[in-house]
Scaffold this active site. Structure first.
Site: not given
Length: 350
Positions: A116, A120, A181, A183-184, A215, A244, A312
């Site tokens: 993914n 966010f 994460s 992705n940021t 995390k 993560n 998840y």
């Protein structure tokens, strides 16, 4: 039945479209109190031996849902009714944001993994707080995972997290600072201790009595894992969530950008857990996530020192009965080994 649905229907449909449809169905379920109660009575963990206490909070089972599924705190009760011992919502940012451009969610069915690069996407802290304030008809432990708003520069990150914490901490059973994460842009830089210390200090001051966890990424060097663990102890945090998603593409069939979750993450996630437990022992609550698919995985994480275990990606590949099945199998595993509580298992093998 679910496997047939996954391979013949869901796998041929855009992954994010399926996810949004699932959220809508769960939101409809949330409006049906009797159905929720029936499902909860059927699927929720009932074995007292599964109950565990962490940072002063009582969990009906150590197995919960990781952040990323319910980004906007829209369906915590239906998810609890499926059997999760806790539901971690988010990642939520102080300000609403659309996330990255689509497509941004990819199934790797052969690898039992997901990539993914959502970024966010969420409705913001105020909207989530409004939902979390609503009365609940089912018992559910809710963790709230907060992250940095994308447009906020790094030197204002602490203020951004504090804004979210001030809004959401009073409504959470525990609060998680997500600095991991991929992705940021620049987010993972905040894991450096010199940046992480002031950020966590300020958030902890605002969180008050709400337990605060951080995390971390699986891609941290071992020495950096040690430094974060030491910092968490120094600041009196409640715990660490490890890990993560990863940016590694070792042994997977895709080079899509983003965070990889699922089976390929299993080995590294367990390595980080064991390292953390060796470093901090029982001074912190350790929450293990990453590549958790079966009761064997949950059992291994408990033995390695995790008090709580999250999944998840396993939900995507195993279906809605997965959390209930995991709890039943965990109960049987406890009995088979002669244990009467989860607490007797935690940290027995490093």
């Amino acid at each position: 039945m679910y496997r047939i649905l996954l391979t013949r229907v869901l796998s041929r449909t855009d992954a994010e479209t399926v996810h949004h449809l699932t959220i809508r169905l769960l939101r409809i379920l949330a409006l049906l109190p009797l159905v929720k109660q029936i499902l909860h009575g059927w699927l929720a963990p009932r074995d007292e031996a599964l109950r565990v206490q962490a940072f002063g909070v009582h969990f009906p089972s150590p197995f919960g849902l990781a952040a990323g599924f319910d980004k906007n705190a829209e369906c915590v009760e239906p998810l609890a009714a499926l059997g999760f011992g806790h539901v971690e919502v988010g990642t939520i940012t102080a300000h609403a944001q659309p996330g990255n451009a689509r497509p941004r969610l990819f199934r790797l069915i052969g690898d039992r993994a997901i990539i993914n690069r959502m970024g966010f996407n969420n409705n913001g802290a105020t909207a989530a707080a409004k939902r979390l304030r609503k009365p609940r008809s089912l018992p559910v432990v809710v963790g709230v995972n907060i992250g940095k708003t994308k447009v906020v520069p790094e030197d204002e990150a602490a203020r951004d997290y504090v804004t979210s914490a001030r809004t959401l901490a009073p409504l959470a059973d525990y609060l998680v600072v997500n600095v991991s994460s991929p992705n940021t842009p620049g987010l993972r830089d905040l894991q450096a201790v010199e940046l992480l210390r002031p950020l966590l200090t300020q958030v902890k001051a605002v969180a008050g009595r709400t337990p605060l966890l951080v995390k971390i990424a699986p891609d941290l060097a071992d020495e950096d894992v040690d430094e974060v663990a030491q910092l968490a102890v120094e600041l009196g945090l409640a715990g660490i969530i490890a890990t993560n998603t990863t940016i590694s593409r070792k042994n997977v069939s895709s080079t899509e950008q983003g965070g990889l979750s699922g089976r390929p993450l299993k080995e590294r996630s367990l390595e980080v857990l064991r390292r953390l437990h060796a470093k901090v022992g029982d001074r912190l609550t350790l929450v293990s996530v990453g590549g958790v698919e079966s009761v064997d995985d949950v059992w291994e994480r408990l033995l390695a020192g995790a008090t709580l275990v999250q999944g998840y990606t396993g939900l995507i590949y195993a279906g809605p009965l997965w959390p209930s099945r995991m709890n039943r199998q965990l109960s049987r595993r406890l009995r088979r080994h002669g244990y009467t509580s989860i607490a007797q298992v935690i940290g027995r093998v490093d």
